[in-house]
Motif scaffolding. Structure first.
Motif, PDB file in Angstrom:
ATOM      1  N   PHE A 155      74.676  62.315  -3.273  1.00 21.50           N
ATOM      2  CA  PHE A 155      75.949  61.918  -3.402  1.00 21.50           C
ATOM      3  C   PHE A 155      76.831  62.389  -4.385  1.00 21.50           C
ATOM      4  O   PHE A 155      78.133  62.754  -4.093  1.00 21.50           O
ATOM      5  N   GLU A 156      76.184  62.778  -5.420  1.00 22.05           N
ATOM      6  CA  GLU A 156      76.916  63.145  -6.643  1.00 22.05           C
ATOM      7  C   GLU A 156      77.420  64.677  -6.204  1.00 22.05           C
ATOM      8  O   GLU A 156      78.622  64.820  -6.331  1.00 22.05           O
ATOM      9  N   HIS A 159      80.252  64.560  -3.797  1.00 21.83           N
ATOM     10  CA  HIS A 159      81.496  64.072  -4.346  1.00 21.83           C
ATOM     11  C   HIS A 159      82.086  65.003  -5.236  1.00 21.83           C
ATOM     12  O   HIS A 159      83.215  65.159  -4.991  1.00 21.83           O
ATOM     13  N   ARG A 163      85.687  66.873  -4.270  1.00 25.00           N
ATOM     14  CA  ARG A 163      86.873  67.319  -5.483  1.00 25.00           C
ATOM     15  C   ARG A 163      87.333  68.653  -5.456  1.00 25.00           C
ATOM     16  O   ARG A 163      88.561  68.822  -5.548  1.00 25.00           O
ATOM     17  N   TYR A 180      91.451  58.233   2.112  1.00 23.70           N
ATOM     18  CA  TYR A 180      91.344  56.503   2.397  1.00 23.70           C
ATOM     19  C   TYR A 180      90.078  55.980   2.615  1.00 23.70           C
ATOM     20  O   TYR A 180      89.766  54.897   1.998  1.00 23.70           O
ATOM     21  N   LEU A 182      87.064  57.497   1.553  1.00 18.78           N
ATOM     22  CA  LEU A 182      86.443  58.383   1.076  1.00 18.78           C
ATOM     23  C   LEU A 182      84.951  58.010   0.790  1.00 18.78           C
ATOM     24  O   LEU A 182      84.065  58.738   1.302  1.00 18.78           O
ATOM     25  N   GLU A 183      84.656  56.689   0.536  1.00 16.94           N
ATOM     26  CA  GLU A 183      83.259  56.229   0.352  1.00 16.94           C
ATOM     27  C   GLU A 183      82.466  56.426   1.588  1.00 16.94           C
ATOM     28  O   GLU A 183      81.377  56.598   1.786  1.00 16.94           O
ATOM     29  N   GLU A 184      83.102  55.730   2.487  1.00 13.87           N
ATOM     30  CA  GLU A 184      82.530  55.711   3.741  1.00 13.87           C
ATOM     31  C   GLU A 184      82.241  57.217   4.411  1.00 13.87           C
ATOM     32  O   GLU A 184      81.229  57.456   4.809  1.00 13.87           O
ATOM     33  N   LEU A 187      79.366  58.979   2.456  1.00 15.60           N
ATOM     34  CA  LEU A 187      78.088  58.051   2.553  1.00 15.60           C
ATOM     35  C   LEU A 187      77.494  58.556   4.124  1.00 15.60           C
ATOM     36  O   LEU A 187      76.588  59.013   4.499  1.00 15.60           O
ATOM     37  N   ARG A 190      76.557  62.142   4.178  1.00 17.48           N
ATOM     38  CA  ARG A 190      75.099  62.316   3.534  1.00 17.48           C
ATOM     39  C   ARG A 190      73.863  61.809   4.384  1.00 17.48           C
ATOM     40  O   ARG A 190      73.015  62.521   4.622  1.00 17.48           O
TER      41      ARG A 190
ATOM     42  N   GLU B  70      89.129  45.997   1.062  1.00 17.14           N
ATOM     43  CA  GLU B  70      89.620  47.263   0.806  1.00 17.14           C
ATOM     44  C   GLU B  70      90.161  47.292  -0.608  1.00 17.14           C
ATOM     45  O   GLU B  70      89.867  48.425  -1.156  1.00 17.14           O
ATOM     46  N   ILE B  73      87.333  48.017  -2.840  1.00 16.57           N
ATOM     47  CA  ILE B  73      86.892  49.458  -2.864  1.00 16.57           C
ATOM     48  C   ILE B  73      87.795  50.494  -3.630  1.00 16.57           C
ATOM     49  O   ILE B  73      87.412  51.395  -4.432  1.00 16.57           O
ATOM     50  N   ARG B  77      86.922  52.723  -6.804  1.00 18.49           N
ATOM     51  CA  ARG B  77      87.332  53.873  -7.082  1.00 18.49           C
ATOM     52  C   ARG B  77      87.861  54.139  -8.290  1.00 18.49           C
ATOM     53  O   ARG B  77      87.786  55.179  -8.829  1.00 18.49           O
ATOM     54  N   LYS B  80      85.801  54.479 -11.013  1.00 16.89           N
ATOM     55  CA  LYS B  80      85.078  55.710 -11.151  1.00 16.89           C
ATOM     56  C   LYS B  80      85.952  56.845 -11.717  1.00 16.89           C
ATOM     57  O   LYS B  80      85.365  57.610 -12.357  1.00 16.89           O
ATOM     58  N   ASP B  81      87.327  56.908 -11.273  1.00 15.10           N
ATOM     59  CA  ASP B  81      88.069  57.819 -11.871  1.00 15.10           C
ATOM     60  C   ASP B  81      88.380  57.882 -13.235  1.00 15.10           C
ATOM     61  O   ASP B  81      88.768  58.721 -13.693  1.00 15.10           O
ATOM     62  N   ILE B  87      78.649  58.373 -11.384  1.00 17.91           N
ATOM     63  CA  ILE B  87      78.842  58.526  -9.948  1.00 17.91           C
ATOM     64  C   ILE B  87      77.393  57.783  -9.308  1.00 17.91           C
ATOM     65  O   ILE B  87      77.899  57.349  -8.035  1.00 17.91           O
ATOM     66  N   TYR B  90      78.671  54.348  -8.820  1.00 21.94           N
ATOM     67  CA  TYR B  90      79.784  54.378  -7.514  1.00 21.94           C
ATOM     68  C   TYR B  90      79.156  54.551  -6.377  1.00 21.94           C
ATOM     69  O   TYR B  90      79.358  53.992  -5.409  1.00 21.94           O
ATOM     70  N   GLU B  91      77.989  55.349  -6.304  1.00 25.89           N
ATOM     71  CA  GLU B  91      77.247  55.464  -5.134  1.00 25.89           C
ATOM     72  C   GLU B  91      76.457  54.035  -4.469  1.00 25.89           C
ATOM     73  O   GLU B  91      76.807  53.680  -3.380  1.00 25.89           O
ATOM     74  N   SER B  94      79.576  51.798  -3.431  1.00 28.80           N
ATOM     75  CA  SER B  94      80.086  51.989  -2.286  1.00 28.80           C
ATOM     76  C   SER B  94      79.136  51.531  -1.197  1.00 28.80           C
ATOM     77  O   SER B  94      79.584  51.292  -0.011  1.00 28.80           O
ATOM     78  N   GLU B  95      77.936  51.956  -1.245  1.00 29.36           N
ATOM     79  CA  GLU B  95      76.979  51.497  -0.293  1.00 29.36           C
ATOM     80  C   GLU B  95      77.001  50.399  -0.014  1.00 29.36           C
ATOM     81  O   GLU B  95      76.997  49.850   1.217  1.00 29.36           O
ATOM     82  N   ILE B  98      80.525  49.115   1.565  1.00 27.78           N
ATOM     83  CA  ILE B  98      80.488  49.603   3.321  1.00 27.78           C
ATOM     84  C   ILE B  98      79.612  48.788   4.003  1.00 27.78           C
ATOM     85  O   ILE B  98      79.964  48.385   5.283  1.00 27.78           O
ATOM     86  N   ARG B 102      80.916  46.511   7.187  1.00 23.97           N
ATOM     87  CA  ARG B 102      80.213  46.608   8.463  1.00 23.97           C
ATOM     88  C   ARG B 102      80.158  45.390   9.167  1.00 23.97           C
ATOM     89  O   ARG B 102      80.476  44.959  10.164  1.00 23.97           O
TER      90      ARG B 102
END
Lengths: 326, 112
Positions: A155-156, A159, A163, A180, A182-184, A187, A190, B70, B73, B77, B80-81, B87, B90-91, B94-95, B98, B102
């Motif tokens: 993932f790193e 990402h 960028r 919009y 991004l994460e989805e 992942l 990946r 949303e 999320i 983000r 993270k920025d 990271i 963050y991973e 986000s997992e 998400i 779902r």
């Protein structure tokens, strides 16, 4: 019959091999434009044009100047004696040629200079040659690398790739859509890569009219992310293997540095000429004027050394994970 | 019933992970971005519970969840920025998010 071989989607190499009877003389051209699709990128090696071929997308041709080979210059007569087609001595990068002519308008009658010392060297051994070939392709250091694919898929890395891919075009529609979710998206990429379900999307084709008509094939954004992800991992590995004087598409290199390097070579060539002429005056010899010969890289009869099989044999050693180039 | 219980548990776990993470935020962001983040997650938890009790307007309640989801999320983000989380974190976040998204989508589909 010309045979063109392309390797991989990331532009590892391409070359033309003519028939066996042909005396094969070719120059290495490094670097392809990004719009050349499979021929694009860092590791492109062009062998399908005459060395005099001029194009803006060629980064630099390989040349060599190393410690254990003394830089040698040959007079024009020597070349006639060796009966090598003078066509191949013409300069192929017009920038460099203009540079030479502006720097040395009178002294260098034939605007030529040999950067490659071993071109006409009789004691050239096969292993030297092999090393040079490998070096210009980025293969000179053979080290096996494990777990590359896992590194690419992390993932790193993805990402970071995102960028890099988004740099300079954040507000285009495609990027905004990607960002919009991004994460989805990351992942999802990946998981697809890890389960080997990833399929590159179709290219978007369009033509651009800048000075001439060019057809451009743009990869979809998520593919570009994957390209960057692969490059992130592979690039440092290949970069180690390049010879110093390979200037195309490499970090800290480029045409300007190549020109600067050439200037350095030219200065030493100039000194050599002056010395030569002084010698001749002393001996009151009135033969040919000393001249310097320039060329990029001439490999008479050496191209057969580089075959497609050779490249394929090399690649697996470099990148152990089959999935990377498979 | 099972759907929302899973969501409830997932959000609880996320909150359980988030609290100590926010505690490690830089001071400048801990009491603004960090608190906001926690508040949003708790609000999502509240909305899930409310949607559970709702009879007629379940669909609308779930729709409200999406907005909060949303927002979380985006806040993740953002942190993270600002490099408030790594990271790796963050991973993970986000997992989880998400996955929650779902499940919400699946729940929503039941009533449409």
């Amino acid at each position: 019959m010309a045979q063109k071989v392309q390797l991989g989607a990331f532009g590892f190499a391409s070359y033309i091999k003519r028939s066996k009877r042909d005396k094969i003389e070719s120059a290495f051209k490094r670097g392809g434009n990004w719009n050349n699709t499979s021929n694009a990128g860092v590791f492109t090696l062009n062998l399908n044009n005459a060395p005099s071929h001029v194009n803006t997308n060629i980064g630099f041709r390989c040349a060599r100047f190393s410690g254990h080979y003394k830089l040698e210059f040959l007079s024009a007569t020597a070349i006639e004696r060796e009966q090598i087609n003078p066509r191949f001595y013409s300069f192929s990068i017009h920038i460099l040629k203009e540079k030479i002519l502006s720097l040395y308008p009178k002294k260098v009658r034939v605007a030529n200079l040999i950067l490659l010392d071993w071109v006409l060297k009789p004691n050239l051994t096969e292993s030297n040659l092999r090393n040079f070939f490998l070096g210009s392709l980025g293969f000179s250091i053979m080290k096996t690398n494990n777990n590359l694919f896992e590194k690419i898929c992390s993932f790193e890395n993805l990402h970071l790739a995102f960028r890099k891919a988004v740099r300079g075009k954040r507000f285009r529609k495609e990027m905004l859509e990607f960002k919009y979710n991004l994460e989805e998206n990351l992942l999802c990429l990946r998981d697809e890569l890890l389960t080997r379900k990833y399929q590159p999307g179709g290219y978007r084709e369009f033509t651009v009219n800048d000075s001439k008509k060019r057809q451009i094939k743009a990869a979809p954004f998520r593919d570009r992310v994957v390209h960057h992800a692969v490059c992130n991992i592979i690039e440092p590995i290949f970069d180690q293997g390049f010879i110093f004087d390979s200037y195309a598409c490499r970090k800290e290199k480029g045409t300007h540095k190549a020109v600067r390097r050439l200037e350095q070579f030219l200065q030493s060539a100039n000194a050599w000429i002056r010395e030569r002429e002084r010698e001749r005056e002393r001996e009151r010899e009135r033969g040919n004027r000393a001249a310097c010969i320039a060329c990029n890289a001439i490999f008479p009869n050496t191209l057969p050394a580089l075959t497609i099989r050779f490249c394929i044999i090399l690649l697996p050693k470099k990148l152990v994970t089959r999935a990377v180039y498979g | 019933m099972l759907h929302d219980l899973i969501i409830y548990q997932k959000i609880y776990d996320f909150l359980f992970w988030l609290k100590p993470t926010v505690q490690r935020f830089a001071k400048a962001h801990k009491y603004s971005l960090g608190i906001q983040l926690e508040d949003e997650v708790i609000a999502l938890l509240k909305l899930i519970i409310r949607a559970n009790f709702a009879r007629d307007d379940k669909k609308e309640r779930i729709d409200e969840c999406f907005v909060i989801h949303e927002t979380i999320i985006v806040l993740i983000r953002l942190s993270k920025d600002y490099k408030l989380i790594s990271i790796k974190q963050y991973e993970f976040a986000s997992e989880q998010l998400i996955e929650i998204g779902r499940l919400l989508g699946g729940w929503r589909r039941k009533f449409s």
